[in-house]
Structures are given as C-alpha cells and as structure tokens.
Design a protein around this motif. Structure first.
Motif, mmCIF file in Angstrom:
data_model
loop_
_atom_site.group_PDB
_atom_site.id
_atom_site.type_symbol
_atom_site.label_atom_id
_atom_site.label_comp_id
_atom_site.label_asym_id
_atom_site.label_seq_id
_atom_site.Cartn_x
_atom_site.Cartn_y
_atom_site.Cartn_z
ATOM 1 N N LEU A 31 15.453 36.513 -34.062
ATOM 2 C CA LEU A 31 13.995 36.514 -33.870
ATOM 3 C C LEU A 31 13.607 35.900 -32.529
ATOM 4 O O LEU A 31 12.705 36.378 -31.846
ATOM 5 N N SER B 201 15.107 35.310 -29.343
ATOM 6 C CA SER B 201 16.028 35.483 -28.218
ATOM 7 C C SER B 201 15.587 36.702 -27.458
ATOM 8 O O SER B 201 16.215 37.747 -27.493
ATOM 9 N N THR B 202 14.440 36.565 -26.790
ATOM 10 C CA THR B 202 13.875 37.746 -26.166
ATOM 11 C C THR B 202 14.487 38.021 -24.812
ATOM 12 O O THR B 202 14.630 39.151 -24.406
ATOM 13 N N GLY C 167 10.167 34.447 -27.945
ATOM 14 C CA GLY C 167 10.050 35.605 -28.810
ATOM 15 C C GLY C 167 8.669 36.211 -28.691
ATOM 16 O O GLY C 167 7.741 35.579 -28.186
ATOM 17 N N GLU C 168 8.543 37.450 -29.156
ATOM 18 C CA GLU C 168 7.230 38.094 -29.196
ATOM 19 C C GLU C 168 6.384 37.427 -30.280
ATOM 20 O O GLU C 168 6.887 36.668 -31.099
ATOM 21 N N ASP C 169 5.093 37.754 -30.287
ATOM 22 C CA ASP C 169 4.161 37.104 -31.218
ATOM 23 C C ASP C 169 4.624 37.199 -32.674
ATOM 24 O O ASP C 169 4.628 36.214 -33.405
ATOM 25 N N ARG C 170 4.972 38.395 -33.080
ATOM 26 C CA ARG C 170 5.254 38.600 -34.487
ATOM 27 C C ARG C 170 6.528 37.866 -34.922
ATOM 28 O O ARG C 170 6.515 37.150 -35.917
ATOM 29 N N LEU D 35 6.980 34.854 -37.791
ATOM 30 C CA LEU D 35 8.007 34.930 -38.843
ATOM 31 C C LEU D 35 8.951 33.735 -38.785
ATOM 32 O O LEU D 35 9.285 33.136 -39.809
ATOM 33 N N ARG E 276 -2.321 35.815 -18.775
ATOM 34 C CA ARG E 276 -0.882 35.623 -18.890
ATOM 35 C C ARG E 276 -0.356 34.896 -17.655
ATOM 36 O O ARG E 276 -0.689 35.248 -16.529
ATOM 37 N N ASN F 236 6.546 33.032 -18.622
ATOM 38 C CA ASN F 236 5.959 34.312 -19.001
ATOM 39 C C ASN F 236 5.323 34.128 -20.374
ATOM 40 O O ASN F 236 5.958 34.313 -21.403
ATOM 41 N N ARG G 219 15.023 45.487 -24.870
ATOM 42 C CA ARG G 219 14.397 44.559 -23.909
ATOM 43 C C ARG G 219 14.588 45.057 -22.480
ATOM 44 O O ARG G 219 15.662 45.506 -22.111
ATOM 45 N N MET H 26 10.870 42.072 -18.780
ATOM 46 C CA MET H 26 9.808 41.521 -19.608
ATOM 47 C C MET H 26 8.612 40.985 -18.826
ATOM 48 O O MET H 26 7.552 40.779 -19.384
ATOM 49 N N GLU I 229 5.929 44.046 -24.553
ATOM 50 C CA GLU I 229 6.908 43.627 -25.535
ATOM 51 C C GLU I 229 7.216 44.844 -26.407
ATOM 52 O O GLU I 229 6.332 45.641 -26.710
ATOM 53 N N ASP J 183 18.240 43.820 -30.201
ATOM 54 C CA ASP J 183 16.797 43.904 -30.418
ATOM 55 C C ASP J 183 16.483 44.522 -31.769
ATOM 56 O O ASP J 183 15.351 44.902 -32.031
ATOM 57 N N CYS K 294 16.070 42.676 -37.015
ATOM 58 C CA CYS K 294 14.992 42.427 -37.967
ATOM 59 C C CYS K 294 14.213 43.705 -38.236
ATOM 60 O O CYS K 294 14.034 44.545 -37.361
ATOM 61 N N ASP L 84 21.818 37.927 -20.989
ATOM 62 C CA ASP L 84 22.008 38.746 -22.192
ATOM 63 C C ASP L 84 23.189 39.699 -22.038
ATOM 64 O O ASP L 84 23.558 40.383 -22.983
#
Lengths: 239, 415
Positions: A15, A17-18, A62-65, A69, A128, A151, B135, B138, B143, B193, B196, B344
């Motif tokens: 979740l 690790s963007t 991570g992204e918002d969603r 979570l 942003r 970011n 990804r 970014m 996103e 990615d 989930c 990554d």
C-alpha cells in the motif's frame, strides 16, 4: 536492539510504496552491514499482523486511497503503537508521515483518523508541492542539511509535544517554514521516496537510536556525498 | 471518405505546412507543431478528422508506441492507416497524424494515459487497447488508481470496444465498465502496483508461477481471457484454441505481449492471425528502439526504458554477460524531475557484466548501483563510455526518455 540482530520492519509495501520507498530499507541495511551489525528485514503486507519486536519501522508514501486503507489497518492492528511504547524507532515518509498523526486529509479533503503515534494533524493544502527540497535540521540531532524531493498536497500542524525536524531553505515541507517532525524516536518527513539515500546522516540517526549509542563508526560515503554535493549545488545554485 | 468542412480542410492544410517547415528547418519531425496550429484555427479539428474512420486508440504506461506500430502494420492489410508513429501522443499529435493522411480509412493512435478520456470522447473511437498501468513519473503524471478511475468513467460514457490485458488487475478494473471487452492474457511481469484490489483494497491472491489473480475480500477477480499469450513458448492461443507462433523480430517478453494485443485487435477488424502475423514479424525497430548501430567499431543497440516496469522488461532483452551495458538517466520534464524511481528497479541482475553509467543524473544512478552491489564506471556520455569497452563487440544501451533522444541525436538520427 531487541535481539542479536537489528530488525527492520517495512510496513505495507503493497500500500505504501509508491515511489522508490524501498530505498530507505536498502540504505539502512547497507549501513548496518558495513558496520558488521547483523540485520534482518521483514516486509509486512497489509493483510498480515505487524510484528512487535522490530527495532526500526518504516512507512512509505502512497496515493490517497491506499493511505486511508493503511491507516485503518494499522489502527485495527495496534502493533505499531505497542512497538513505539516499547521504544522502537519509526521513520515515516510523505503519506506515511501524515498517517502516523492524529488526522489527515482524504481524497476529497475529508478528515481521516490517523494512527495517532505523534501529535500532528495534516490537512489538504491549496496547491501541490512538487520539487526539490533543502532544509536545515534541528541542531539537537546533529544531522547535515536535508536534500530530497517532495510531492504532496498536505499541510501539517505540529502539536506542542513534537519538534520540527528541520527548517526549509527551498521547498514547502509542513507549510509553515518547517519540514517534518520528531518526537522521541518517531520521525516523519515530507522528503518522499528514498529520503535516506541523499541523507545518510538521517539513516545513521535512526541506526543510533535503534542501537542505543551516541555515535556510529564512520563508513565510506563517497557516492552519497558526491550526489549530495551535486544536488545541493544545483538546487541552491538556482536560487 | 466524407469531405471535411472547408474550415477544417484549411486548418489541416495549415498544420501540414507548419509540419513540413518544421522538418525542413530541422527543428523537429513536425508531429506536434502542425497539430497545434491546426487546433488553434479549428478547435473541432480532431473530431472532424476522426469522423468516418475506423479508429483504434492505444494506451498504457509502457508499450504504447510499439503496439501502435504493430497494429498499424496489421491493419495495413485492409487499406490505408493513419498513425502517430513518432510517439506524439497528445491531441496536437493526433491532429497532425490524421491530417497527414486524410484519406486513410483506418487510423491507429497512441494516446497518453491522461488524455485517453478526452480523446475517446472527442473521436468516439471504435476500439481502445489497454496494455498495462504502473508507476511512472509521479511528479507530473496522475496517480494510477485515479487514472484508472477516469478511464472507467470514460468507458461508461462512450460506447467502444475495449481490448484489455486481463493479467493487469488495474487495467481490468478500468476496462470493466466498457460495453464490450476482449480479454487478453498478455502477462504482467511488474507486479508492485497490483498487490491490492482496486475495488476494495483487500489483498489480491496471486502466485509467481500463475497469471490468475483474485481478491481475498470481495468478488473482483481475473476475467476469463479469450486470447492467451504463452510467453515461454512464444505462442498465442486464439479464441478458437489455435496456437500461433509469434516469432517477432522485436525482442523480449514485453513485445510478445504487444504482439498478442495486436493480434486480438486485428481480429476485431476481421483479420485472423494468419493474415497479419507476417506483417507483425516485419517490424524491426520502432522510433529508434531496439536498433543496432555500428559506431567506432562497436555494435551498439539502443533500448528505451522510462520507468521501473520498463527497466525490468529491458533487462530481459539484454544480451547475456559478458556483453556490457551502458545506462543513461536524465531527469528533465518528460523524464520526470524526480529520480526516486531508480530505487524501485532491481539492478542486481547486472552483476557479472561491465556496467557504464552516464546521463545528467548519473550520480543518482551511481549511488543506486553502489547500494545494489553492482560494480560500474562513470562516463561523460555514451561515446566516452563505449570507448572504455572492447572494440568489435556488442554493447547494449538502456536510456530513459530524454537521454535516449540525446543519444539518437548524437548518432545523427541514423537510428
């Protein structure tokens, strides 16, 4: 350390690790190994319980969603809070930084309950913040100038029991001229992704907390330093 | 084709003139400037140019340009095909491509992920191909979950046929609002990615040796594919169960996936694999990618990789050690100004071969390789790097977007 090994716990790589967050784990592992400290890393997926016997817990961006979570799952699990009470260190980045506070802004800006490890509250800002960031660290911590990339859209207010990690020279950070914060051995920052790669001093601060020592033996930092010099020179040079 | 309204004809002609000027003066390939000028003169130009054509849109994080090329080659079996072959994948590029070839009854357009809803809305394309989502850059890109949500909204509004990679959970979720979908099991090597569930956030159960996936907490699961790529055997199984050897000239697993999608797309236009496979096999290089050039007595091959998933695929294409590799990384606008993505990528696979590092952000890459335990040497540029490598041998170059373009320019667009 809790045992004969330094235990790193990477929380929810599925979740949080963007963008290159793995770098923080790799840098800590390498800096421990180069000092002959045995190290073990546990990757904890969001469906699994948080092990409570870790020395350093890492949370990424991570992204918002996924952030919402992750916060819900961490609250339900409770293991991270118990580990911190026991004296474990936490390094939280970007979305991870926001969610260890009491509240943060969700995808529509709605307030979402955080894990509550430290007394900070975050909300969605006007615009942003994207770009290089340079910040001078609280002299108490003895860590050189921070360099990194941010970011995010967050604004973070610090409560009385936490101290700012640093003061921004370039970039937005918390939104009030400060960047990140720390309280005890819990440390958070808006420097996203592999923040420790450009800031080995911060990595060593976490290691020294975990080892319970004041200083660590020096190691060869040639490539870290060359990159730091190039980045700081470029970013401060265009001011 | 129906005649374009006069204003649109004039706008298209103006755009073509500007494009020709751009090429003649050496400023570029003209694929953006022409469209921009046309759009200023007639904002409705894209819709008008697209009307009355059979149009395919191709979008993804990786493989757009190559798949667009493969589908274009396949559809040429039926007649003229307009396409944005140079990767100018936003509306100005689409206008240029369609204006260049106003008579072609077919068109295949590569579309930037962010622009897909807008371009679909404007053109009402009959087919949309979706390959993968991961990804990517970014600091400027949306996103990806948000992007997939926007795709869903677009497919719910505009009736189109989607050809989608069922092995990518996020692509599957995006495609599942479309009125009709052809599911292709095209594989997914980069999985970081998609651990989930896009619907509920629960864990997706999947095994390393199996393409199947299903959410542990809700009913979302991989749809049954009608086309299946068997990548270990270089075979594609069609909906009738017939097996087709791909045998593409383009190397690597990612191109097998692109080929499988191209076959499924061709069939949507009534072309069975037997009629188009030869055309797919004839494609050797795409906008300089995969091309080998002879330079200072070394055979240098160029591979483009823009993000972690792309680097993973590029590593799979490398000649085996001891063939050396030169890595070039920049962080200009089109690359993303943030180099965090380097962390990554698992560079450890490069151990055991000579590695040279160049590009404007070579120090970021140097530190990354140092931490990965990969020995390397720094170099000023590709020629400088190549000069330290054995004469007469092969060299692979992996570069991200602007680094790749710089190398092509250095090589005099011989590639």
């Amino acid at each position: 350390m809790q045992s004969d090994k330094l235990r790193l716990i990477w929380i929810y790589p599925d979740l949080l690790s963007t963008y290159g967050d793995q770098g923080n784990v790799l840098v800590l592992e390498q800096r421990a190994r180069r000092r002959n400290i045995p190290v073990e890393t546990v990757y904890v997926r969001s469906a699994d319980p948080i092990p409570e016997q870790g020395d350093v817990y890492l949370l990424g961006g991570g992204e918002d969603r996924p952030q919402i979570l992750a916060a819900a799952r961490l609250r339900r699990d409770g293991g991270l809070g118990r580990a911190v009470e026991r004296g474990a260190s936490v390094f939280a980045v970007c979305a991870g930084y926001q969610l260890i506070g009491t509240v943060f802004g969700g995808e529509e800006g709605q307030p979402v309950e955080g894990v509550g490890l430290i007394d900070i509250g975050s909300r969605r800002g006007e615009r942003r913040a994207v770009g290089e960031i340079v910040a001078e660290v609280d002299p108490e911590l003895g860590v050189p100038t921070l360099t990194g990339f941010e970011n995010h859209m967050g604004v973070t207010d610090l409560g009385p029991s936490v101290r700012p990690l640093s003061r921004t020279v370039v970039g937005t950070g918390n939104g009030d001229g400060t960047e990140g914060c720390y309280s005890g051995r819990v440390l958070g920052t808006y420097l996203h992704g592999p923040a420790l790669a450009r800031n080995p001093g911060l990595a060593d601060l976490l290691l020294s907390w975990a080892m319970g020592v004041e200083t660590l033996p020096p190691i060869d930092d040639t490539w870290h330093e060359r990159l730091r010099d190039e980045r700081l020179g470029t970013v401060l040079g265009r001011q | 084709m129906t005649q374009l309204p006069l204003r649109a004809q004039l706008a298209a002609a103006l755009g073509r003139t500007a494009a020709a000027l751009s090429r003649a003066t050496g400023r570029g390939d003209g694929s953006v400037i022409g469209g921009r000028i046309g759009l200023v003169f007639e904002p409705d130009l894209l819709r008008q140019l697209a009307a009355d054509r059979k149009l395919v849109l191709v979008s993804a994080t990786n493989g757009k340009t190559t798949t667009t090329r493969l589908i274009t080659s396949a559809l040429a079996e039926l007649g003229g095909v307009a396409t944005n072959a140079f990767g100018a994948n936003m509306p100005a590029g689409h206008v240029s491509a369609l204006a260049e070839d106003a008579e072609a009854p077919y068109a295949v357009l590569e579309v930037d992920e962010k622009y897909l809803p807008e371009v679909l809305n404007t053109t009402g394309a009959s087919v949309v191909c979706l390959l993968n989502l991961s990804r990517d850059q970014m600091d400027r890109a949306a996103e990806i979950w948000l992007l997939a949500q926007k795709w869903r909204n677009a497919f719910a509004e505009v009736r189109t046929h989607v050809i989608a990679n069922a092995d990518d959970p996020l692509v599957t979720w995006a495609a599942s609002t479309a009125s009709s979908v052809t599911w292709v099991a095209a594989g997914q090597r980069w999985r970081d990615d998609s651990w989930c569930c896009p619907v509920c956030g629960g864990p997706l159960d999947r095994r390393d040796d199996d393409a199947d996936w299903a959410c542990r907490e809700c009913t979302f699961r991989r749809p049954e594919p009608t086309w299946v790529l068997m990548e270990d055997h270089d075979l594609v199984v069609d909906p009738r169960g017939a097996r087709w050897a791909l045998e593409l000239r383009l190397p690597g697993r990612a191109n097998q996936a692109n080929g499988a999608i191209a076959l499924a797309t061709a069939e949507a236009f009534g072309l069975p694999p037997a009629r188009v496979l030869g055309r797919l096999r004839d494609v050797r290089s795409v906008a300089g990618r995969y091309t080998s050039v002879e330079r200072d007595n070394r055979e240098i091959r160029l591979l483009l990789a823009k993000n972690p998933a792309g680097w993973l695929e590029a590593f799979g294409v490398l000649d085996p050690p001891p063939v050396p590799v030169i890595l070039a990384v920049n962080a200009q606008g089109p690359d993303g100004r943030d180099t965090s993505w380097l962390w990554d990528v698992d560079y450890r696979v490069l151990r055991g071969r000579p590695v040279r590092v160049t590009g404007e952000r070579r120090l970021d890459l140097a530190l990354r390789l140092d931490i990965a335990g990969v020995p390397f040497e720094l170099a000023r540029d590709v020629d400088d790097a190549a000069a330290t490598l054995p004469v007469g041998g092969k060299v692979d170059v992996i570069a991200n977007y602007t680094a790749f373009q710089q190398i092509r320019a250095e090589f005099g667009r011989a590639v």
